[in-house]
Motif scaffolding. Structure first.
Motif, PDB file in Angstrom:
ATOM      1  N   ARG A  83      47.517  27.717 -14.557  1.00 19.71           N
ATOM      2  CA  ARG A  83      46.880  29.258 -14.701  1.00 19.71           C
ATOM      3  C   ARG A  83      48.239  29.740 -13.519  1.00 19.71           C
ATOM      4  NH1 ARG A  83      45.585  29.866 -19.315  1.00 19.71           N
ATOM      5  NH2 ARG A  83      43.499  28.894 -19.869  1.00 19.71           N
ATOM      6  N   LEU A  84      48.263  29.365 -12.385  1.00 23.33           N
ATOM      7  CA  LEU A  84      49.072  29.747 -11.323  1.00 23.33           C
ATOM      8  C   LEU A  84      50.564  29.043 -11.332  1.00 23.33           C
ATOM      9  CD1 LEU A  84      46.309  29.997  -8.385  1.00 23.33           C
ATOM     10  CD2 LEU A  84      46.947  31.776 -10.399  1.00 23.33           C
ATOM     11  N   PHE A  85      51.612  29.770 -11.394  1.00 25.83           N
ATOM     12  CA  PHE A  85      52.945  29.299 -11.518  1.00 25.83           C
ATOM     13  C   PHE A  85      53.762  29.813 -10.253  1.00 25.83           C
ATOM     14  CE2 PHE A  85      51.120  28.567 -15.698  1.00 25.83           C
ATOM     15  CZ  PHE A  85      51.745  27.513 -15.985  1.00 25.83           C
ATOM     16  N   PHE A  86      54.132  28.916  -9.558  1.00 22.16           N
ATOM     17  CA  PHE A  86      54.861  29.281  -8.177  1.00 22.16           C
ATOM     18  C   PHE A  86      56.468  29.256  -8.460  1.00 22.16           C
ATOM     19  CE2 PHE A  86      50.815  28.397  -7.125  1.00 22.16           C
ATOM     20  CZ  PHE A  86      50.204  29.341  -6.140  1.00 22.16           C
ATOM     21  N   CYS A  87      57.013  30.295  -7.970  1.00 19.54           N
ATOM     22  CA  CYS A  87      58.519  30.074  -7.912  1.00 19.54           C
ATOM     23  C   CYS A  87      59.018  31.076  -6.555  1.00 19.54           C
ATOM     24  CB  CYS A  87      59.294  30.539  -9.208  1.00 19.54           C
ATOM     25  SG  CYS A  87      58.699  32.222  -9.718  1.00 19.54           S
ATOM     26  N   GLY A  88      60.372  31.062  -6.279  1.00 23.09           N
ATOM     27  CA  GLY A  88      61.029  31.793  -5.238  1.00 23.09           C
ATOM     28  C   GLY A  88      61.885  30.594  -4.692  1.00 23.09           C
ATOM     29  N   GLU A  89      62.540  31.151  -3.593  1.00 17.95           N
ATOM     30  CA  GLU A  89      63.622  29.997  -2.833  1.00 17.95           C
ATOM     31  C   GLU A  89      62.953  29.011  -2.366  1.00 17.95           C
ATOM     32  OE1 GLU A  89      64.065  29.929   0.354  1.00 17.95           O
ATOM     33  OE2 GLU A  89      62.940  31.632   1.060  1.00 17.95           O
ATOM     34  N   ALA A  90      61.869  29.582  -1.706  1.00 21.71           N
ATOM     35  CA  ALA A  90      61.069  28.128  -0.989  1.00 21.71           C
ATOM     36  C   ALA A  90      60.867  27.182  -1.854  1.00 21.71           C
ATOM     37  CB  ALA A  90      59.866  28.920  -0.064  1.00 21.71           C
ATOM     38  N   THR A  91      60.615  27.310  -3.193  1.00 14.17           N
ATOM     39  CA  THR A  91      60.108  26.237  -3.966  1.00 14.17           C
ATOM     40  C   THR A  91      61.252  25.432  -4.691  1.00 14.17           C
ATOM     41  OG1 THR A  91      60.286  27.688  -6.161  1.00 14.17           O
ATOM     42  CG2 THR A  91      58.136  27.603  -4.810  1.00 14.17           C
ATOM     43  N   ASP A 104      67.207  22.227  -3.680  1.00 17.41           N
ATOM     44  CA  ASP A 104      68.434  22.048  -3.589  1.00 17.41           C
ATOM     45  C   ASP A 104      69.160  23.408  -3.234  1.00 17.41           C
ATOM     46  OD1 ASP A 104      68.214  22.308  -6.215  1.00 17.41           O
ATOM     47  OD2 ASP A 104      69.465  20.833  -6.858  1.00 17.41           O
ATOM     48  N   HIS A 105      68.550  24.334  -3.540  1.00 15.98           N
ATOM     49  CA  HIS A 105      69.169  25.795  -3.547  1.00 15.98           C
ATOM     50  C   HIS A 105      68.339  26.610  -2.894  1.00 15.98           C
ATOM     51  CE1 HIS A 105      72.747  24.927  -6.196  1.00 15.98           C
ATOM     52  NE2 HIS A 105      71.799  24.383  -7.090  1.00 15.98           N
ATOM     53  N   PHE A 106      67.466  26.147  -1.840  1.00 14.22           N
ATOM     54  CA  PHE A 106      66.683  27.075  -1.020  1.00 14.22           C
ATOM     55  C   PHE A 106      67.384  28.108  -0.129  1.00 14.22           C
ATOM     56  CE2 PHE A 106      66.886  22.828   0.362  1.00 14.22           C
ATOM     57  CZ  PHE A 106      67.398  22.985   1.428  1.00 14.22           C
ATOM     58  N   CYS A 107      66.954  29.087   0.384  1.00 10.06           N
ATOM     59  CA  CYS A 107      67.384  29.917   1.132  1.00 10.06           C
ATOM     60  C   CYS A 107      68.461  30.946   0.401  1.00 10.06           C
ATOM     61  CB  CYS A 107      68.002  29.601   2.145  1.00 10.06           C
ATOM     62  SG  CYS A 107      66.925  28.679   3.358  1.00 10.06           S
ATOM     63  N   THR A 108      68.526  30.990  -0.909  1.00  8.23           N
ATOM     64  CA  THR A 108      69.601  31.545  -1.437  1.00  8.23           C
ATOM     65  C   THR A 108      68.857  32.632  -2.787  1.00  8.23           C
ATOM     66  OG1 THR A 108      69.802  29.997  -3.359  1.00  8.23           O
ATOM     67  CG2 THR A 108      71.211  29.926  -1.178  1.00  8.23           C
ATOM     68  N   CYS A 109      69.519  33.470  -3.189  1.00  2.78           N
ATOM     69  CA  CYS A 109      69.188  34.519  -4.345  1.00  2.78           C
ATOM     70  C   CYS A 109      69.362  33.794  -5.508  1.00  2.78           C
ATOM     71  CB  CYS A 109      70.107  35.622  -4.228  1.00  2.78           C
ATOM     72  SG  CYS A 109      69.621  37.064  -5.097  1.00  2.78           S
ATOM     73  N   HIS A 110      70.332  33.144  -5.702  1.00  9.39           N
ATOM     74  CA  HIS A 110      70.488  32.260  -6.979  1.00  9.39           C
ATOM     75  C   HIS A 110      69.465  31.293  -6.951  1.00  9.39           C
ATOM     76  CE1 HIS A 110      72.948  29.339  -4.655  1.00  9.39           C
ATOM     77  NE2 HIS A 110      72.803  28.519  -5.602  1.00  9.39           N
ATOM     78  N   GLY A 111      69.140  30.438  -5.998  1.00  8.05           N
ATOM     79  CA  GLY A 111      68.034  29.569  -6.032  1.00  8.05           C
ATOM     80  C   GLY A 111      66.735  30.224  -6.407  1.00  8.05           C
ATOM     81  N   ALA A 112      66.616  31.409  -5.830  1.00  2.77           N
ATOM     82  CA  ALA A 112      65.238  31.967  -6.352  1.00  2.77           C
ATOM     83  C   ALA A 112      65.313  32.489  -7.899  1.00  2.77           C
ATOM     84  CB  ALA A 112      65.189  33.403  -5.513  1.00  2.77           C
ATOM     85  N   ARG A 113      66.375  32.721  -8.241  1.00  2.00           N
ATOM     86  CA  ARG A 113      66.575  33.085  -9.789  1.00  2.00           C
ATOM     87  C   ARG A 113      66.373  31.701 -10.762  1.00  2.00           C
ATOM     88  NH1 ARG A 113      71.998  35.752 -12.809  1.00  2.00           N
ATOM     89  NH2 ARG A 113      71.416  35.157 -14.961  1.00  2.00           N
ATOM     90  N   MET A 114      66.823  30.545 -10.037  1.00  3.89           N
ATOM     91  CA  MET A 114      66.875  29.443 -11.128  1.00  3.89           C
ATOM     92  C   MET A 114      65.178  28.889 -11.081  1.00  3.89           C
ATOM     93  SD  MET A 114      69.920  27.325  -9.302  1.00  3.89           S
ATOM     94  CE  MET A 114      71.823  27.475  -9.873  1.00  3.89           C
ATOM     95  N   THR A 115      64.468  29.326 -10.310  1.00  2.00           N
ATOM     96  CA  THR A 115      63.027  28.764  -9.906  1.00  2.00           C
ATOM     97  C   THR A 115      62.364  29.649 -10.986  1.00  2.00           C
ATOM     98  OG1 THR A 115      62.664  30.146  -7.869  1.00  2.00           O
ATOM     99  CG2 THR A 115      63.384  27.931  -7.503  1.00  2.00           C
ATOM    100  N   GLY A 116      62.609  31.081 -10.949  1.00  2.22           N
ATOM    101  CA  GLY A 116      62.074  31.809 -11.883  1.00  2.22           C
ATOM    102  C   GLY A 116      62.099  31.487 -13.352  1.00  2.22           C
ATOM    103  N   GLU A 117      63.266  30.716 -13.691  1.00  3.33           N
ATOM    104  CA  GLU A 117      63.666  30.434 -15.133  1.00  3.33           C
ATOM    105  C   GLU A 117      62.876  29.121 -15.164  1.00  3.33           C
ATOM    106  OE1 GLU A 117      67.607  30.266 -14.701  1.00  3.33           O
ATOM    107  OE2 GLU A 117      68.110  32.477 -15.253  1.00  3.33           O
ATOM    108  N   ARG A 118      62.718  28.344 -14.099  1.00  5.25           N
ATOM    109  CA  ARG A 118      62.135  27.268 -14.256  1.00  5.25           C
ATOM    110  C   ARG A 118      60.558  27.318 -14.434  1.00  5.25           C
ATOM    111  NH1 ARG A 118      58.404  26.365 -10.425  1.00  5.25           N
ATOM    112  NH2 ARG A 118      59.797  26.542  -8.839  1.00  5.25           N
ATOM    113  N   ALA A 119      59.917  28.230 -13.761  1.00  2.15           N
ATOM    114  CA  ALA A 119      58.648  28.369 -13.939  1.00  2.15           C
ATOM    115  C   ALA A 119      58.142  28.864 -15.378  1.00  2.15           C
ATOM    116  CB  ALA A 119      57.971  29.613 -12.858  1.00  2.15           C
ATOM    117  N   VAL A 120      58.810  29.922 -15.885  1.00  2.00           N
ATOM    118  CA  VAL A 120      58.720  30.202 -17.302  1.00  2.00           C
ATOM    119  C   VAL A 120      58.798  28.777 -18.330  1.00  2.00           C
ATOM    120  CG1 VAL A 120      59.564  31.615 -19.266  1.00  2.00           C
ATOM    121  CG2 VAL A 120      59.531  32.534 -16.887  1.00  2.00           C
ATOM    122  N   SER A 121      59.835  28.199 -17.966  1.00  2.00           N
ATOM    123  CA  SER A 121      59.792  26.955 -19.015  1.00  2.00           C
ATOM    124  C   SER A 121      58.664  26.173 -18.985  1.00  2.00           C
ATOM    125  CB  SER A 121      61.004  26.045 -18.215  1.00  2.00           C
ATOM    126  OG  SER A 121      61.075  24.937 -19.032  1.00  2.00           O
TER     127      SER A 121
END
Length: 412
Positions: free
Chosen positions: A374-382, A385-402
């Motif tokens: 029910r609860l899916f977490f994303c953002g650079e902290a998750t 290997d690409h934490f602390c970055t804008c593109h890392g946040a983007r990648m995790t958003g796509e991962r959460a939807v998958s």
């Protein structure tokens, strides 16, 4: 189908992916604009200034490079951060001295890698050489990269980040890039999520404008926002999730911009200088970047917190004093307006980016795990290997939807 809480890079990426996957979504943003920590302001002279992220790190791995090309957002291709000049003990360091600094950095990285390979998840402070003449500067560099001081950083953050060595600055502003990319996403601005009720039947997200029911939610807000309690969860998040949030606090990193004629500085000087003075932390300053009339100082960690609390005048003075130390007191009169970020005090973020505290690097993976489908977490902290970055946040958003798509496919 899905409520997305937060319209930074992770939330916008999730929204794009949900639409592409044929799922319906509502995107909520507590602030008055999209982009989160990617935020560009246009200065009085018409030039852009990034208050948050500015460089497209690991460019060959960074999906925002293709996006920038598609949206005609200007950036520069360079290796690393470009050339820097070092002013220490009242003089410029020569090439041999700088080369010794590079060697010290390589030895530092090797020490962290060796300790990590032995299973030692400890602080940077405990791991690296403390006697080298470059230690103070390298501590500062690690603090810029993680937004926390070296006693607060797990060496896991140093050795696990996937760095391709390509760091390309976005001349038009990384915030400009993210806002253009997210412009097609319908977002409810000034809409703060205040409570998330979750269970077998789905989720109900309460906001300052009403309630939304959905099958699940994507939570993209920072770890310090989650720690603040501004969003309540019913039932409460599992103990292991709360522990992961606590183990990944945000540090601080602020950029302090002075408006000053770029011709004040020598034409043959490196675009970036590092000023080291006794009884002061080192300061990196960008001079006249991209031909703009400005000097931008970079502060991070506890020092950034101290300056932010001290106020805008103190932040301005910190950069001016460093510049006067190099170029003389006559430079003071040539400084015009100033602008600085203040990420610790931003109520919608509460800091710069996440740091895994010593002994807790594994919590990035724990934070990334869904709760009860029910609860899916994303953002650079998750990201691991690409934490602390804008593109890392983007990648995790796509991962959460998958992950959501897999869950919804399996449900009757």
């Amino acid at each position: 189908d899905v409520v997305v809480i937060g319209a930074g890079a992770a939330g916008l990426a999730a929204a794009h992916a949900l639409t592409a996957g044929g799922l319906t979504s509502a995107v909520l943003e507590a602030d008055g604009h999209i982009g989160g920590r990617a935020h560009t302001e246009i200065m009085p002279d018409g030039t852009p200034f990034d208050l948050g992220c500015h460089w497209m790190h690991s460019a060959s791995l960074n999906p925002f490079v293709e996006t920038a090309d598609a949206l005609a957002v200007q950036y520069e291709r360079c290796k690393g951060y470009g050339r820097s000049a070092f002013f220490r003990n009242g003089r410029w360091l020569n090439d041999a001295e700088v080369a010794a600094g590079v060697q010290a950095m390589e030895e530092r990285e090797a020490a962290a890698a060796t300790a990590w390979s032995h299973g030692e998840d400890q602080s940077v402070l405990e791991t690296v050489d403390r006697e080298n003449s470059w230690t103070e500067y390298l501590d500062y560099l690690d603090t810029l990269n993680t937004s926390s001081d070296v006693d607060q950083i797990s060496i896991g953050d140093l050795v696990s980040y996937n760095d391709s060595g390509e760091t390309w600055p976005v001349v038009d502003g990384y915030g400009t890039l993210v806002s253009r990319w997210g412009a097609a996403v319908p977002v409810s601005l000034n809409t703060a999520a205040t409570r998330v009720c979750w269970g077998a039947s789905g989720v109900t997200v309460e906001t300052n404008k009403g309630k939304i029911q959905a099958t699940c939610t994507v939570i993209t807000v920072s770890t310090d926002v989650l720690r603040s309690g501004n969003i309540r969860f019913e039932p409460e998040l599992p103990v292991e999730k709360q522990a992961a949030i606590a183990a990944l606090p945000l540090g601080n990193y602020n950029r302090i911009r002075l408006e000053i004629d770029r011709h004040v500085f020598p034409d043959d000087l490196a675009e970036r200088i590092v000023v080291e003075r006794s009884e002061h932390p080192p300061m990196q300053i960008s001079l006249g970047a991209y031909g703009f009339n400005c000097a931008i100082g970079h502060v991070a960690g506890r020092y950034a917190d101290w300056l932010e609390r001290a106020g805008t005048t103190a932040s301005r003075e910190a950069v001016i004093e460093a510049l006067c130390h190099v170029f003389g007191n006559g430079l003071r009169a040539k400084v015009q307006s100033d602008r600085q970020s203040a990420w610790r005090g931003n109520p919608f973020v509460r800091g710069a980016y996440s740091t895994s505290v010593p002994g807790q690097f594994h919590q990035r993976s724990v934070l990334a795990q869904p709760v009860a489908d029910r609860l899916f977490f994303c953002g650079e902290a998750t990201s691991t290997d690409h934490f602390c970055t804008c593109h890392g946040a983007r990648m995790t958003g796509e991962r959460a939807v998958s992950e959501i798509q897999s869950v919804l496919t399996d449900q009757p």
